[in-house]
Design a protein around this motif. Structure first.
Motif, PDB file in Angstrom:
ATOM      1  N   GLY A  89       0.973  -1.340   0.204  1.00  0.00           N
ATOM      2  CA  GLY A  89      -0.155   0.675   0.091  1.00  0.00           C
ATOM      3  C   GLY A  89       0.611   1.235  -0.145  1.00  0.00           C
ATOM      4  O   GLY A  89       0.339   2.489   0.034  1.00  0.00           O
ATOM      5  N   TYR A  90       2.143   0.841   0.151  1.00  0.00           N
ATOM      6  CA  TYR A  90       2.763   2.369  -0.359  1.00  0.00           C
ATOM      7  C   TYR A  90       3.709   3.035  -1.397  1.00  0.00           C
ATOM      8  O   TYR A  90       4.230   3.920  -1.184  1.00  0.00           O
ATOM      9  CB  TYR A  90       3.813   2.061   1.210  1.00  0.00           C
ATOM     10  N   LEU A  91       3.420   1.895  -2.218  1.00  0.00           N
ATOM     11  CA  LEU A  91       3.807   1.725  -3.410  1.00  0.00           C
ATOM     12  C   LEU A  91       3.095   3.001  -3.928  1.00  0.00           C
ATOM     13  O   LEU A  91       2.391   3.505  -3.888  1.00  0.00           O
ATOM     14  CB  LEU A  91       3.699   0.258  -4.286  1.00  0.00           C
ATOM     15  N   PRO A  92       3.454   3.546  -4.881  1.00  0.00           N
ATOM     16  CA  PRO A  92       2.745   4.707  -6.369  1.00  0.00           C
ATOM     17  C   PRO A  92       1.708   4.717  -6.398  1.00  0.00           C
ATOM     18  O   PRO A  92       1.132   5.275  -6.378  1.00  0.00           O
ATOM     19  CB  PRO A  92       4.100   4.669  -7.276  1.00  0.00           C
ATOM     20  N   ASN A  93       1.760   3.191  -6.624  1.00  0.00           N
ATOM     21  CA  ASN A  93       0.265   2.398  -7.904  1.00  0.00           C
ATOM     22  C   ASN A  93      -0.531   1.290  -6.798  1.00  0.00           C
ATOM     23  O   ASN A  93      -0.218   0.269  -6.638  1.00  0.00           O
ATOM     24  CB  ASN A  93      -0.173   2.321  -8.660  1.00  0.00           C
ATOM     25  N   PRO A  94      -1.110   2.781  -5.645  1.00  0.00           N
ATOM     26  CA  PRO A  94      -1.324   1.504  -3.847  1.00  0.00           C
ATOM     27  C   PRO A  94      -2.971   0.740  -4.476  1.00  0.00           C
ATOM     28  O   PRO A  94      -2.320  -0.733  -4.390  1.00  0.00           O
ATOM     29  CB  PRO A  94      -1.756   2.684  -3.057  1.00  0.00           C
ATOM     30  N   ALA A  95      -3.669   1.027  -5.673  1.00  0.00           N
ATOM     31  CA  ALA A  95      -4.210  -0.365  -6.019  1.00  0.00           C
ATOM     32  C   ALA A  95      -4.276  -1.436  -6.795  1.00  0.00           C
ATOM     33  O   ALA A  95      -4.966  -2.582  -6.270  1.00  0.00           O
ATOM     34  CB  ALA A  95      -5.858   0.672  -6.471  1.00  0.00           C
ATOM     35  N   ALA A  96      -3.009  -1.110  -7.626  1.00  0.00           N
ATOM     36  CA  ALA A  96      -2.845  -2.534  -8.713  1.00  0.00           C
ATOM     37  C   ALA A  96      -2.224  -2.499  -7.328  1.00  0.00           C
ATOM     38  O   ALA A  96      -2.215  -4.440  -7.175  1.00  0.00           O
ATOM     39  CB  ALA A  96      -2.241  -1.679  -9.719  1.00  0.00           C
ATOM     40  N   ALA A  97      -1.112  -2.040  -6.700  1.00  0.00           N
ATOM     41  CA  ALA A  97       0.028  -2.824  -5.975  1.00  0.00           C
ATOM     42  C   ALA A  97      -0.571  -3.825  -4.599  1.00  0.00           C
ATOM     43  O   ALA A  97      -0.535  -4.971  -5.214  1.00  0.00           O
ATOM     44  CB  ALA A  97       1.020  -2.155  -5.586  1.00  0.00           C
ATOM     45  N   VAL A  98      -1.596  -3.338  -3.531  1.00  0.00           N
ATOM     46  CA  VAL A  98      -2.523  -3.971  -3.058  1.00  0.00           C
ATOM     47  C   VAL A  98      -3.050  -5.384  -3.778  1.00  0.00           C
ATOM     48  O   VAL A  98      -3.237  -6.699  -2.908  1.00  0.00           O
ATOM     49  CB  VAL A  98      -2.863  -3.546  -1.739  1.00  0.00           C
ATOM     50  N   GLY A  99      -3.893  -4.979  -4.445  1.00  0.00           N
ATOM     51  CA  GLY A  99      -4.685  -5.952  -5.340  1.00  0.00           C
ATOM     52  C   GLY A  99      -3.621  -7.332  -5.970  1.00  0.00           C
ATOM     53  O   GLY A  99      -3.987  -8.889  -5.994  1.00  0.00           O
ATOM     54  N   ALA A 100      -2.250  -6.760  -6.683  1.00  0.00           N
ATOM     55  CA  ALA A 100      -1.284  -8.596  -6.778  1.00  0.00           C
ATOM     56  C   ALA A 100      -0.899  -9.143  -6.094  1.00  0.00           C
ATOM     57  O   ALA A 100      -0.487 -10.184  -5.618  1.00  0.00           O
ATOM     58  CB  ALA A 100      -0.460  -7.483  -8.363  1.00  0.00           C
ATOM     59  N   ALA A 101       0.189  -8.107  -4.884  1.00  0.00           N
ATOM     60  CA  ALA A 101       0.042  -8.391  -4.053  1.00  0.00           C
ATOM     61  C   ALA A 101      -1.120  -9.778  -2.935  1.00  0.00           C
ATOM     62  O   ALA A 101      -0.204 -10.729  -2.795  1.00  0.00           O
ATOM     63  CB  ALA A 101       0.213  -7.719  -2.614  1.00  0.00           C
ATOM     64  N   GLY A 102      -2.509  -8.925  -3.247  1.00  0.00           N
ATOM     65  CA  GLY A 102      -3.243  -9.905  -2.164  1.00  0.00           C
ATOM     66  C   GLY A 102      -3.699 -11.254  -3.340  1.00  0.00           C
ATOM     67  O   GLY A 102      -4.163 -12.455  -2.731  1.00  0.00           O
ATOM     68  N   VAL A 103      -3.101 -10.763  -4.324  1.00  0.00           N
ATOM     69  CA  VAL A 103      -3.985 -12.187  -5.146  1.00  0.00           C
ATOM     70  C   VAL A 103      -2.327 -13.433  -5.149  1.00  0.00           C
ATOM     71  O   VAL A 103      -2.837 -14.674  -5.428  1.00  0.00           O
ATOM     72  CB  VAL A 103      -3.501 -12.301  -6.641  1.00  0.00           C
ATOM     73  N   LEU A 104      -1.219 -12.848  -5.388  1.00  0.00           N
ATOM     74  CA  LEU A 104      -0.218 -12.891  -4.991  1.00  0.00           C
ATOM     75  C   LEU A 104       0.108 -14.291  -3.541  1.00  0.00           C
ATOM     76  O   LEU A 104       0.493 -15.412  -4.207  1.00  0.00           O
ATOM     77  CB  LEU A 104       1.062 -12.159  -5.151  1.00  0.00           C
ATOM     78  N   ILE A 105      -0.682 -13.752  -2.714  1.00  0.00           N
ATOM     79  CA  ILE A 105      -0.301 -14.494  -1.456  1.00  0.00           C
ATOM     80  C   ILE A 105      -1.474 -15.260  -1.116  1.00  0.00           C
ATOM     81  O   ILE A 105      -0.958 -16.692  -1.272  1.00  0.00           O
ATOM     82  CB  ILE A 105      -1.113 -13.389  -0.150  1.00  0.00           C
ATOM     83  N   GLN A 106      -2.424 -15.537  -2.381  1.00  0.00           N
ATOM     84  CA  GLN A 106      -4.099 -16.161  -2.227  1.00  0.00           C
ATOM     85  C   GLN A 106      -3.039 -17.430  -3.115  1.00  0.00           C
ATOM     86  O   GLN A 106      -3.526 -18.408  -2.880  1.00  0.00           O
ATOM     87  CB  GLN A 106      -4.571 -15.613  -2.401  1.00  0.00           C
ATOM     88  N   THR A 107      -2.393 -17.076  -3.886  1.00  0.00           N
ATOM     89  CA  THR A 107      -2.011 -18.420  -4.687  1.00  0.00           C
ATOM     90  C   THR A 107      -1.479 -18.784  -4.518  1.00  0.00           C
ATOM     91  O   THR A 107      -0.925 -20.454  -4.267  1.00  0.00           O
ATOM     92  CB  THR A 107      -1.715 -16.824  -6.130  1.00  0.00           C
ATOM     93  N   THR A 108       0.110 -18.423  -3.549  1.00  0.00           N
ATOM     94  CA  THR A 108       1.650 -19.073  -3.315  1.00  0.00           C
ATOM     95  C   THR A 108       0.596 -19.833  -2.164  1.00  0.00           C
ATOM     96  O   THR A 108       1.659 -20.239  -1.489  1.00  0.00           O
ATOM     97  CB  THR A 108       2.511 -18.117  -3.163  1.00  0.00           C
TER      98      THR A 108
END
Length: 359
Positions: free
Chosen positions: A289-308
């Motif tokens: 959420g602290y990255l420049p584009n928080p919406a895309a970054a948090v969404g991508a991180a959430g999908v990655l965490i659930q997948t792995t």
């Protein structure tokens, strides 16, 4: 190397008061590694299946969040990470402290202690859930104070508020799973989880899209699914009568509360270990959420965490079953050693009884 499951008398009394030779042939008491692996996998396979089913539940929630849009996906993913860090990891870790008590109580046929341990664990998790619920009610302001995007924080706060019933369900579900697993009742757990997750899909469709609850519907559907798991397990226990011998009824509140301190001493170290394992993983979503584009970054991180997280299904099942098997086999060895001691010493029975009371 063979894994001993039963102890064997090292010496036998001979005629005329002289002992016989040592029992060197212990091959019958030590099964092969292959047979032990079969026993272990017989317990672990249903738990692995249940973990995979629970993983599918999480993936359904993420897919529904993705259908709502990038902002809702980011808010839901941030809320899932935060609720896992502050809530689910704590409850899961505290319930892990119940495992040695249940395994040893069941192995020694001390069913009163087994029943008491379950009730104490439910009480402990319920007490722990109260401050967690208070924290979840103030997730929005906390996230904003930590520098998260206000729009994403508002979506995460909505998810956390509707996920509050999940704390009550987990306070019962986690100890109940340990209670059943210690008795080798694993296949019914997988079946009940599968039925609950099968209902999870229509619940999401109804709440998220049909009634238009959005992120709140995803949280409510997850809480209802965990509640269904609890109800299905209780229904199985009631109608199958699988735990009639081990369930000794509701204990007096004073008896439950009196042993809570002992359970806490076991549960807190387990909770710390589990939380440290979960937090380093889930904190990635929060940091995104602290990255420049928080919406895309948090969404991508959430999908990655659930997948792995799928890769943890088998190791977690094996770890739980190995823990139960080791404690049961150690207790069996102790019981067999006690019998051998009693046969060799006239006062052995009295000494073993005193030792058991002290432990």
């Amino acid at each position: 190397m063979a894994i001993p499951l039963q102890g064997k008398a090292q010496q036998q009394q001979g005629e005329g008061g002289k002992g016989g030779g040592a029992a060197d042939d212990d091959g019958d008491d030590q099964p092969s590694v292959a047979s032990e692996l079969r026993e272990l996998w017989g317990m672990a396979a249903p738990i692995t299946a249940r973990n995979c089913v629970v993983y599918l539940r999480a993936m359904v929630s993420v897919l529904c969040l993705g259908r709502l849009g990038p902002l809702d996906l980011a808010g839901g993913a941030l809320a899932i990470g935060l609720t896992n860090i502050t809530g689910h990891s704590v409850l899961f870790g505290l319930a892990s402290g119940l495992e040695p008590l249940c395994a040893q109580a069941f192995g020694s046929k001390n069913y009163d202690l087994l029943t008491l341990s379950l009730q104490r664990a439910v009480l402990l998790l319920t007490l722990a859930a109260l401050p967690i619920a208070l924290l979840w009610l103030h997730v929005g302001p906390i996230l904003v104070a930590l520098g998260q995007d206000p729009t994403i924080s508002a979506s995460a706060a909505a998810y956390a508020a509707y996920a509050l019933p999940d704390l009550a369900a987990s306070a019962v579900l986690q100890p109940l799973r340990v209670y059943l697993r210690s008795q080798g009742i694993t296949k019914p757990m997988a079946a009940c989880s599968a039925i609950a997750v099968a209902l999870h899909v229509p619940l999401n469709v109804l709440l998220v899209f049909g009634l238009g609850f959005g992120v709140r519907g995803v949280a409510a559907a997850q809480a209802l699914t965990n509640t269904n798991m609890v109800l299905f397990l209780l229904a199985y226990i009631r109608w199958s009568r699988a735990c009639d011998a081990t369930w000794k009824g509701w204990a007096r509140p004073a008896a439950v509360a009196s042993g809570l301190a002992g359970l806490v001493r076991l549960a807190v170290p387990s909770c710390v270990g589990v939380c440290l394992e979960w937090w380093w993983y889930e904190v990635v979503t929060v940091l995104a959420g602290y990255l420049p584009n928080p919406a895309a970054a948090v969404g991508a991180a959430g999908v990655l965490i659930q997948t792995t997280s799928l890769m943890y299904t088998v190791p977690m099942a094996l770890a739980a079953c190995v823990s139960t098997r080791v404690r049961l086999s150690s207790l069996t060895n102790l019981i067999c050693t006690n019998h051998s001691y009693q046969s060799l010493h006239p006062n052995g029975k009295k000494k073993i009884k005193v030792l058991h009371q002290d432990s």
